[in-house]
Scaffold this motif. Structure first.
Motif, PDB file in Angstrom:
ATOM      1  N   MET A   1      40.735   6.989 -20.372  1.00 18.53           N
ATOM      2  CA  MET A   1      41.846   5.479 -19.532  1.00 18.53           C
ATOM      3  C   MET A   1      42.879   5.804 -19.340  1.00 18.53           C
ATOM      4  SD  MET A   1      43.334   5.786 -23.253  1.00 18.53           S
ATOM      5  CE  MET A   1      44.904   7.087 -24.128  1.00 18.53           C
ATOM      6  N   ARG A   2      43.600   4.630 -18.898  1.00 22.34           N
ATOM      7  CA  ARG A   2      45.064   4.896 -18.196  1.00 22.34           C
ATOM      8  C   ARG A   2      45.957   4.795 -19.590  1.00 22.34           C
ATOM      9  NH1 ARG A   2      45.522  -0.830 -15.924  1.00 22.34           N
ATOM     10  NH2 ARG A   2      45.806  -1.281 -17.687  1.00 22.34           N
ATOM     11  N   ARG A   3      46.912   5.805 -18.960  1.00 20.00           N
ATOM     12  CA  ARG A   3      48.036   6.532 -20.032  1.00 20.00           C
ATOM     13  C   ARG A   3      49.229   6.934 -19.553  1.00 20.00           C
ATOM     14  NH1 ARG A   3      48.857  10.894 -25.013  1.00 20.00           N
ATOM     15  NH2 ARG A   3      47.654  12.486 -23.182  1.00 20.00           N
ATOM     16  N   ILE A   4      50.462   6.512 -19.309  1.00 23.18           N
ATOM     17  CA  ILE A   4      51.281   7.042 -18.769  1.00 23.18           C
ATOM     18  C   ILE A   4      51.876   8.484 -20.322  1.00 23.18           C
ATOM     19  CG2 ILE A   4      54.227   6.740 -18.474  1.00 23.18           C
ATOM     20  CD1 ILE A   4      53.690   4.126 -17.577  1.00 23.18           C
ATOM     21  N   GLN A   5      51.792   9.810 -18.929  1.00 26.51           N
ATOM     22  CA  GLN A   5      52.228  10.744 -19.349  1.00 26.51           C
ATOM     23  C   GLN A   5      53.192  11.946 -18.797  1.00 26.51           C
ATOM     24  OE1 GLN A   5      48.646  12.129 -20.354  1.00 26.51           O
ATOM     25  NE2 GLN A   5      47.571  12.623 -18.114  1.00 26.51           N
ATOM     26  N   TYR A   6      53.548  13.230 -19.354  1.00 21.13           N
ATOM     27  CA  TYR A   6      54.774  14.264 -18.650  1.00 21.13           C
ATOM     28  C   TYR A   6      53.791  15.168 -19.036  1.00 21.13           C
ATOM     29  CZ  TYR A   6      56.888  13.594 -22.568  1.00 21.13           C
ATOM     30  OH  TYR A   6      57.152  13.603 -24.769  1.00 21.13           O
ATOM     31  N   HIS A   7      53.800  16.449 -18.174  1.00 25.42           N
ATOM     32  CA  HIS A   7      53.331  17.553 -18.608  1.00 25.42           C
ATOM     33  C   HIS A   7      54.350  18.927 -18.794  1.00 25.42           C
ATOM     34  CE1 HIS A   7      49.507  16.577 -16.905  1.00 25.42           C
ATOM     35  NE2 HIS A   7      49.962  15.937 -16.426  1.00 25.42           N
ATOM     36  N   ARG A   8      55.742  18.659 -18.842  1.00 21.68           N
ATOM     37  CA  ARG A   8      57.164  19.286 -18.836  1.00 21.68           C
ATOM     38  C   ARG A   8      57.948  18.288 -19.506  1.00 21.68           C
ATOM     39  NH1 ARG A   8      58.930  22.052 -13.440  1.00 21.68           N
ATOM     40  NH2 ARG A   8      59.553  20.024 -12.682  1.00 21.68           N
ATOM     41  N   TYR A   9      58.925  18.248 -20.406  1.00 25.72           N
ATOM     42  CA  TYR A   9      60.513  17.880 -20.722  1.00 25.72           C
ATOM     43  C   TYR A   9      60.889  17.264 -19.287  1.00 25.72           C
ATOM     44  CZ  TYR A   9      59.264  18.632 -25.873  1.00 25.72           C
ATOM     45  OH  TYR A   9      58.608  18.165 -27.170  1.00 25.72           O
ATOM     46  N   GLY A  10      61.545  16.312 -19.290  1.00 20.60           N
ATOM     47  CA  GLY A  10      62.355  16.765 -18.204  1.00 20.60           C
ATOM     48  C   GLY A  10      63.200  14.649 -17.887  1.00 20.60           C
ATOM     49  N   GLY A  11      63.809  14.526 -16.516  1.00 21.79           N
ATOM     50  CA  GLY A  11      63.307  13.162 -16.452  1.00 21.79           C
ATOM     51  C   GLY A  11      62.304  12.254 -16.127  1.00 21.79           C
ATOM     52  N   PRO A  12      63.183  10.920 -15.577  1.00 21.79           N
ATOM     53  CA  PRO A  12      62.387  10.310 -15.155  1.00 21.79           C
ATOM     54  C   PRO A  12      60.782  10.331 -13.876  1.00 21.79           C
ATOM     55  CG  PRO A  12      64.020   8.856 -14.489  1.00 21.79           C
ATOM     56  CD  PRO A  12      64.816  10.665 -15.064  1.00 21.79           C
ATOM     57  N   GLU A  13      61.422  11.376 -13.157  1.00 21.99           N
ATOM     58  CA  GLU A  13      60.341  12.302 -12.113  1.00 21.99           C
ATOM     59  C   GLU A  13      59.193  12.698 -12.785  1.00 21.99           C
ATOM     60  OE1 GLU A  13      63.307  15.383 -13.778  1.00 21.99           O
ATOM     61  OE2 GLU A  13      63.481  12.990 -12.840  1.00 21.99           O
ATOM     62  N   GLU A  14      58.946  12.720 -13.924  1.00 21.08           N
ATOM     63  CA  GLU A  14      57.795  13.876 -15.164  1.00 21.08           C
ATOM     64  C   GLU A  14      57.280  12.800 -14.919  1.00 21.08           C
ATOM     65  OE1 GLU A  14      57.801  16.627 -14.235  1.00 21.08           O
ATOM     66  OE2 GLU A  14      59.878  17.198 -14.409  1.00 21.08           O
ATOM     67  N   MET A  15      56.925  11.758 -15.522  1.00 21.57           N
ATOM     68  CA  MET A  15      56.030  10.677 -15.804  1.00 21.57           C
ATOM     69  C   MET A  15      55.061  10.178 -14.716  1.00 21.57           C
ATOM     70  SD  MET A  15      58.589   7.465 -17.558  1.00 21.57           S
ATOM     71  CE  MET A  15      59.546   7.068 -16.477  1.00 21.57           C
ATOM     72  N   ARG A  16      53.954  10.185 -15.372  1.00 23.28           N
ATOM     73  CA  ARG A  16      52.246  10.052 -13.903  1.00 23.28           C
ATOM     74  C   ARG A  16      51.886   8.800 -16.004  1.00 23.28           C
ATOM     75  NH1 ARG A  16      55.430  12.816 -11.661  1.00 23.28           N
ATOM     76  NH2 ARG A  16      55.984  14.441 -10.753  1.00 23.28           N
TER      77      ARG A  16
END
Length: 310
Positions: A1-16
């Motif tokens: 499925m699709r999900r907006i996620q991040y692989h480390r804490y941080g700013g908006p640039e971490e979202m995928r």
């Protein structure tokens, strides 16, 4: 499925926006197909690491907290919900993940969505309106004849607070920008104060409850409005404010955690037409990251921003 996620804490640039495994419901849990999710400051506060003591260090982590959708699967011990039920509520704090095709959550964090309330409107309720209900009714014991001041009365929490305070019988004074003053009056605010030029001194020691939802009001100015025996509620905890709490000042912090009872109250209010959150920009999941980023950087959405998952 699709999900907006991040692989480390941080700013908006971490979202995928990535592919993620579909969740599996355990005991006391459900998996819901998300129809709509709302954007809240808690989404980027968690991603930024502000709550890492609670959310831990396991990655990737999903974005998105408030949602409305349709139950797809339930845990083996769940008997009060079944596939096909329309629900709204929040994700699990450690997991979140409402900006996705499907979300895993606990039954205690959702309630049935009323048939006459849209998925978008239901998704706008849990955190903002839940925080307002907690502050004014559960903790503030606001009732008929009480005077309430709401700083930021047109914001996501503020507009819910105005409507709930009026339902409880209070006289409401609210602060907002001059350009939104008419909107505040239409919402039910009895006296509107321009936060940029209004004379707060004349309101000193006037209110049973002061509710700071804007994040812009100086804590001393807010406390000056509280009458003897009254209280200040704040949704923006900061170290300096906690120091005031330790010195005995009548300040309390509210965080709007979801509960089945609170969500059911909000569902009743919305179904009866007594609680309505103004919706703003609505985007599909593939366009959500730019909108989240813009809001995090201080941009406006013209109301509660919604991510629609089709």
């Amino acid at each position: 499925m699709r999900r907006i996620q991040y692989h480390r804490y941080g700013g908006p640039e971490e979202m995928r926006l990535e592919q993620a495994p579909e969740p599996v419901a355990g005991n006391g849990q459900i998996v819901a197909r998300v129809v709509a999710a709302s954007i809240n400051p808690i989404d980027w506060r968690v991603r930024g690491g502000a709550m890492k003591m609670m959310t831990g260090k396991t990655f990737p982590k999903g974005m998105g907290f408030d949602f409305a959708g349709v139950v797809e699967a339930v845990g083996s011990d769940v008997s009060d919900l079944k596939p096909g039920d329309e629900v709204f509520g929040t994700g699990i704090m450690k997991v979140m993940g409402a900006f996705a095709d499907k979300v895993l959550t606990e039954t205690k964090l959702v309630a049935r969505k009323p048939a006459g309330v849209s998925f978008e409107q239901a998704a706008a309720l849990p955190t903002g309106a839940g925080t307002a209900l907690q502050a004014l009714s559960e903790k503030g014991n606001v009732g008929p004849g009480h005077k309430v001041f709401i700083a930021g009365c047109i914001g996501g929490v503020g507009q819910a607070a105005v409507q709930i305070a009026k339902m409880l019988g209070a006289h409401v004074t609210g602060s907002c920008s001059a350009s939104t003053g008419e909107q505040a009056k239409q919402l039910g605010v009895d006296e509107v104060i321009d936060y940029a030029s209004g004379d707060m001194a004349v309101l000193a020691r006037s209110f049973d409850v002061v509710f700071e939802t804007s994040g812009k009001m100086n804590v001393d100015d807010a406390l000056a409005l509280v009458k003897p025996g009254g209280r200040l509620f704040d949704i923006n905890p900061e170290p300096g404010k906690f120091l005031r709490l330790l010195t005995g000042k009548p300040i309390r912090f509210v965080f709007g955690g979801a509960s089945r009872a609170r969500l059911e109250s909000l569902a009743t209010f919305a179904s009866d037409g007594k609680l309505h959150i103004a919706l703003g920009e609505t985007v599909p999941l593939e366009d959500a990251i730019p909108l989240i980023t813009r809001l995090e950087q201080g941009g406006k959405a013209g109301g509660k921003a919604i991510v629609r998952i089709d």
